[in-house]
Design an enzyme around this catalytic site. Structure first.
Site, PDB file in Angstrom:
ATOM      1  N   GLN A 120       0.890  -1.153   0.000  1.00 32.21           N
ATOM      2  CA  GLN A 120       0.000   0.000   0.000  1.00 32.21           C
ATOM      3  C   GLN A 120       0.936   1.213   0.000  1.00 32.21           C
ATOM      4  O   GLN A 120       1.537   1.534   1.018  1.00 32.21           O
ATOM      5  CB  GLN A 120      -0.902  -0.039   1.230  1.00 32.21           C
ATOM      6  N   HIS A 171       3.570  -6.596   2.201  1.00 30.14           N
ATOM      7  CA  HIS A 171       2.806  -7.578   2.976  1.00 30.14           C
ATOM      8  C   HIS A 171       2.958  -8.922   2.274  1.00 30.14           C
ATOM      9  O   HIS A 171       2.764  -9.012   1.048  1.00 30.14           O
ATOM     10  CB  HIS A 171       1.309  -7.250   2.955  1.00 30.14           C
ATOM     11  N   GLN A 181      -1.912   2.969   3.056  1.00 30.91           N
ATOM     12  CA  GLN A 181      -0.700   2.857   3.885  1.00 30.91           C
ATOM     13  C   GLN A 181      -0.909   3.604   5.198  1.00 30.91           C
ATOM     14  O   GLN A 181      -1.267   4.784   5.199  1.00 30.91           O
ATOM     15  CB  GLN A 181       0.501   3.454   3.132  1.00 30.91           C
ATOM     16  N   THR A 182      -0.696   2.889   6.302  1.00 30.70           N
ATOM     17  CA  THR A 182      -0.853   3.530   7.610  1.00 30.70           C
ATOM     18  C   THR A 182       0.485   3.730   8.318  1.00 30.70           C
ATOM     19  O   THR A 182       0.604   4.587   9.165  1.00 30.70           O
ATOM     20  CB  THR A 182      -1.766   2.696   8.530  1.00 30.70           C
ATOM     21  N   VAL A 183       1.467   2.927   7.969  1.00 34.91           N
ATOM     22  CA  VAL A 183       2.799   3.092   8.562  1.00 34.91           C
ATOM     23  C   VAL A 183       3.708   3.673   7.480  1.00 34.91           C
ATOM     24  O   VAL A 183       3.901   3.048   6.428  1.00 34.91           O
ATOM     25  CB  VAL A 183       3.355   1.749   9.090  1.00 34.91           C
TER      26      VAL A 183
HETATM   27  P1  AMP Z   1      -0.174  -0.694   5.841  1.00 30.48           P
HETATM   28  O1  AMP Z   1      -1.611  -0.445   6.137  1.00 30.48           O
HETATM   29  O2  AMP Z   1       0.053  -1.233   4.480  1.00 30.48           O
HETATM   30  O3  AMP Z   1       0.677   0.498   6.181  1.00 30.48           O
HETATM   31  O4  AMP Z   1       0.275  -1.889   6.813  1.00 30.48           O
HETATM   32  C1  AMP Z   1       0.706  -1.728   8.135  1.00 30.48           C
HETATM   33  C2  AMP Z   1       0.926  -3.115   8.693  1.00 30.48           C
HETATM   34  O5  AMP Z   1       1.761  -3.012   9.823  1.00 30.48           O
HETATM   35  C3  AMP Z   1      -0.332  -3.841   9.191  1.00 30.48           C
HETATM   36  O6  AMP Z   1      -0.333  -5.171   8.723  1.00 30.48           O
HETATM   37  C4  AMP Z   1      -0.227  -3.770  10.715  1.00 30.48           C
HETATM   38  O7  AMP Z   1      -0.860  -4.856  11.341  1.00 30.48           O
HETATM   39  C5  AMP Z   1       1.259  -3.783  10.909  1.00 30.48           C
HETATM   40  N1  AMP Z   1       1.794  -3.122  12.086  1.00 30.48           N
HETATM   41  C6  AMP Z   1       1.545  -1.879  12.520  1.00 30.48           C
HETATM   42  N2  AMP Z   1       2.320  -1.570  13.586  1.00 30.48           N
HETATM   43  C7  AMP Z   1       3.111  -2.662  13.800  1.00 30.48           C
HETATM   44  C8  AMP Z   1       4.126  -2.979  14.739  1.00 30.48           C
HETATM   45  N3  AMP Z   1       4.499  -2.127  15.657  1.00 30.48           N
HETATM   46  N4  AMP Z   1       4.714  -4.190  14.659  1.00 30.48           N
HETATM   47  C9  AMP Z   1       4.352  -5.073  13.722  1.00 30.48           C
HETATM   48  N5  AMP Z   1       3.394  -4.833  12.801  1.00 30.48           N
HETATM   49  C10 AMP Z   1       2.780  -3.648  12.834  1.00 30.48           C
END
Ligand code: AMP
Length: 162
Positions: free
Chosen positions: A92, A107, A99-101
């Site tokens: 993402q 993935h 994308q959240t991170v």
């Molecule tokens: P995205 O939405 O594509 O940015 O995916 C973020 C992914 O990171 C998701 O699968 C979350 O479950 C995972 N995630 C978020 N924070 C952490 C963390 N601290 N350690 C491991 N996985 C995480």
């Protein structure tokens, strides 16, 4: 000796989060893979560049190659280890894509027949889970969904495959 010490002290970041070494199960010079806080299927893991960059286009050619070669190796091992029969690999890339991170990550999801009623629901689930996670993070600043022990145990299991 110097490089040995540097490797022992290596610290991993996934966006703003410091990732404990016991949650990392695979590393190369440029990439690392970690177990997921909220996996949507068993073995849903993430592969990231070590350098903290937000967008796919920010990667160098070497990082891009290393990231995808890592994903290929990890996906193949996890698929057979977890007795799956296919893989979903997805990025993402940017907030509007879900994308959240803000740190590039692939993935990897081992897939089995019938794991979702409609096959492409996997993408909805990744997205829904993210929104829930974000709300939770904003509300209580906690990231505990799976316990750290549970994640470390899974990382031990996966690390042994390489
Ligand atoms: P995205 O939405 O594509 O940015 O995916 C973020 C992914 O990171 C998701 O699968 C979350 O479950 C995972 N995630 C978020 N924070 C952490 C963390 N601290 N350690 C491991 N996985 C995480």
């Amino acid at each position: 000796m110097e490089s040995h010490r540097a490797a022992a002290e290596e610290v991993y970041y996934f966006g703003p989060y410091k990732i404990e070494k016991n949650e990392v199960f695979f590393t190369t010079e440029l990439s690392f893979a970690l177990v997921n806080l909220r996996p949507v299927v068993p073995g849903h893991v993430l592969v990231c560049p070590k350098r903290l960059v937000k967008r796919f286009a920010d990667l160098t050619a070497e990082e891009t190659t290393d990231l995808w070669l890592s994903a290929q190796k990890i996906g193949s091992k996890l698929e057979s280890h977890l007795k799956a029969s296919s893989l979903t690999l997805s990025i993402q890339d940017g907030p509007e894509a879900g994308q959240t991170v803000p740190h590039v990550h692939i993935h990897i999801l081992p897939r089995k027949g019938g794991d979702f009623e409609k096959n492409d629901e996997v993408y909805d689930v990744i997205d829904i889970k993210e929104k829930e996670l974000k709300e939770k993070l904003d509300l209580d600043k906690e990231r505990k969904d799976r316990t750290t022990d549970e994640m470390a145990e899974e990382a031990d299991e996966f690390r042994a495959l390489f």
